[in-house]
Design an enzyme around this catalytic site. Structure first.
Site, PDB file in Angstrom:
ATOM      1  N   ASP A  23       8.929   9.042  -1.731  1.00  0.00           N
ATOM      2  CA  ASP A  23       8.223   7.781  -1.447  1.00  0.00           C
ATOM      3  C   ASP A  23       7.128   8.031  -0.418  1.00  0.00           C
ATOM      4  OD1 ASP A  23       7.640   5.106  -1.604  1.00  0.00           O
ATOM      5  OD2 ASP A  23       9.293   4.452  -0.320  1.00  0.00           O
ATOM      6  N   HIS A  40      -0.726  10.997  -4.721  1.00  0.00           N
ATOM      7  CA  HIS A  40       0.145  11.543  -5.771  1.00  0.00           C
ATOM      8  C   HIS A  40      -0.150  13.027  -6.003  1.00  0.00           C
ATOM      9  CE1 HIS A  40       1.703   7.632  -6.353  1.00  0.00           C
ATOM     10  NE2 HIS A  40       0.642   7.137  -6.955  1.00  0.00           N
ATOM     11  N   LEU A 134      18.755  27.282 -10.979  1.00  0.00           N
ATOM     12  CA  LEU A 134      18.595  25.933 -10.412  1.00  0.00           C
ATOM     13  C   LEU A 134      18.406  24.955 -11.565  1.00  0.00           C
ATOM     14  CD1 LEU A 134      17.918  23.869  -8.095  1.00  0.00           C
ATOM     15  CD2 LEU A 134      15.536  24.579  -8.318  1.00  0.00           C
TER      16      LEU A 134
HETATM   17  C1  FPP Z   1       6.061   7.301  -4.446  1.00  0.00           C
HETATM   18  O1  FPP Z   1       4.988   6.992  -3.635  1.00  0.00           O
HETATM   19  C2  FPP Z   1       5.709   8.192  -5.533  1.00  0.00           C
HETATM   20  C3  FPP Z   1       5.656   7.863  -6.851  1.00  0.00           C
HETATM   21  C4  FPP Z   1       5.990   6.557  -7.400  1.00  0.00           C
HETATM   22  C5  FPP Z   1       5.249   8.842  -7.850  1.00  0.00           C
HETATM   23  C6  FPP Z   1       5.695  10.240  -7.603  1.00  0.00           C
HETATM   24  C7  FPP Z   1       4.719  11.123  -8.165  1.00  0.00           C
HETATM   25  C8  FPP Z   1       4.480  12.354  -7.744  1.00  0.00           C
HETATM   26  C9  FPP Z   1       5.196  13.036  -6.656  1.00  0.00           C
HETATM   27  C10 FPP Z   1       3.389  13.073  -8.398  1.00  0.00           C
HETATM   28  C11 FPP Z   1       3.837  14.185  -9.247  1.00  0.00           C
HETATM   29  C12 FPP Z   1       4.940  13.839 -10.136  1.00  0.00           C
HETATM   30  C13 FPP Z   1       5.556  14.719 -10.907  1.00  0.00           C
HETATM   31  C14 FPP Z   1       6.802  14.284 -11.582  1.00  0.00           C
HETATM   32  C15 FPP Z   1       5.051  16.121 -11.077  1.00  0.00           C
HETATM   33  P1  FPP Z   1       4.420   5.519  -3.660  1.00  0.00           P
HETATM   34  O2  FPP Z   1       3.217   5.513  -4.542  1.00  0.00           O
HETATM   35  O3  FPP Z   1       5.511   4.579  -4.040  1.00  0.00           O
HETATM   36  O4  FPP Z   1       4.006   5.350  -2.160  1.00  0.00           O
HETATM   37  P2  FPP Z   1       3.878   3.989  -1.334  1.00  0.00           P
HETATM   38  O5  FPP Z   1       5.241   3.361  -1.315  1.00  0.00           O
HETATM   39  O6  FPP Z   1       3.435   4.460   0.006  1.00  0.00           O
HETATM   40  O7  FPP Z   1       2.858   3.146  -2.029  1.00  0.00           O
END
Ligand code: FPP
Length: 242
Positions: A23, A40, A134
């Site tokens: 997050d 991201h 893993l």
């Molecule tokens: C949370 O941050 C993250 C996500 C919802 C997406 C996760 C995506 C990645 C780590 C990118 C790569 C993914 C893969 C599977 C290779 P948020 O956007 O909810 O952050 P915020 O709460 O601060 O808005």
């Protein structure tokens, strides 16, 4: 720190399965005046660091919450950026993961994913299926309640068709109908970015998990952060309700 000191520091039972609610990508980007998609992109780099840390610690199962069922309600451009990152990394990184002995698995829905991403997912699972160092599980279009209702529906069908009777339904049979069948439950669940909630992640599987929350935003998640989580886990006394 000497090697011996490091070993003592890490003594204690290691988690077999670590699951992470990643997050804070958006907040990381906001704090820097960058578009959310940059958060991201940096978050994807943190995914690589988490995988390396799991290998360093000889952790057998790592499960990452990449995209929730609820995340479809984000703006189309953000959804498409996340799908783009998934596509990119599935194209770029699977050979490396395969050579490192990592088995990749996805849990969650597949119908709503772009067709080429779905194909890449299937290919990555097939190509790494024999690996055992893993077990890396990515939860994409995943929701815990949906996983539970799917399991209930499948069991109800078996009962209606006479394959099972009501008295056959116990915890073991139920868990066999979850997406995580064959995996141990997570010992440790990490959530980054300061929120202390579960957000529909692994609801059944987390019955006895330990939680560790950190204020670090996911793109800043480092090997040191992972080390800290493992160390804190090793100091906890787990009683499993007894
Ligand atoms: C949370 O941050 C993250 C996500 C919802 C997406 C996760 C995506 C990645 C780590 C990118 C790569 C993914 C893969 C599977 C290779 P948020 O956007 O909810 O952050 P915020 O709460 O601060 O808005």
């Amino acid at each position: 720190m000497t090697n011996l000191a490091a070993e003592i520091e890490f003594s204690g039972i290691k988690p077999l399965h670590v699951a992470i609610i990643m997050d804070g990508n958006g907040r990381w980007a906001n704090e820097r005046g960058l578009p959310r998609t940059m958060g991201h992109r940096e978050g994807a780099k943190a995914v690589s660091r988490a995988i390396e840390s799991a290998l360093d610690h000889e952790i057998k199962y790592l499960t990452l919450f990449g995209f929730s069922r609820e995340n479809w309600s984000r703006s189309p451009s953000e959804v498409s950026a996340i799908m783009g990152l998934l596509r990119l990394h599935l194209m770029q990184d699977v050979d490396k993961l395969k050579n490192e002995g990592i088995a990749i698995r996805f849990i969650g829905g597949r119908d709503k994913l772009p067709a080429d991403v779905r194909d890449l997912i299937e290919k990555s699972e097939q190509e790494t299926a024999n690996n055992q160092r893993l077990y890396l599980t990515l939860a994409v279009d995943y929701g815990g309640r949906q996983e539970l209702t799917d399991a209930a529906r499948r069991l109800a069908k078996l009962v209606l068709e006479g394959e099972k009777s009501l008295k056959d339904i116990d915890e073991f049979l139920f868990s066999q109908h979850l997406a995580t069948y064959g995996m141990p439950d997570p010992d440790l669940i990490i959530r980054t970015s300061g929120e202390q909630r579960v957000s529909n992640f692994l609801l059944w599987q987390m019955a006895y998990s330990e939680f560790w929350f950190t204020n670090v935003h996911w793109p800043d998640f480092s090997k040191k952060t992972f080390d800290e989580a493992v160390r804190i886990f090793q100091r906890r006394e787990r009683r499993f309700g007894s």
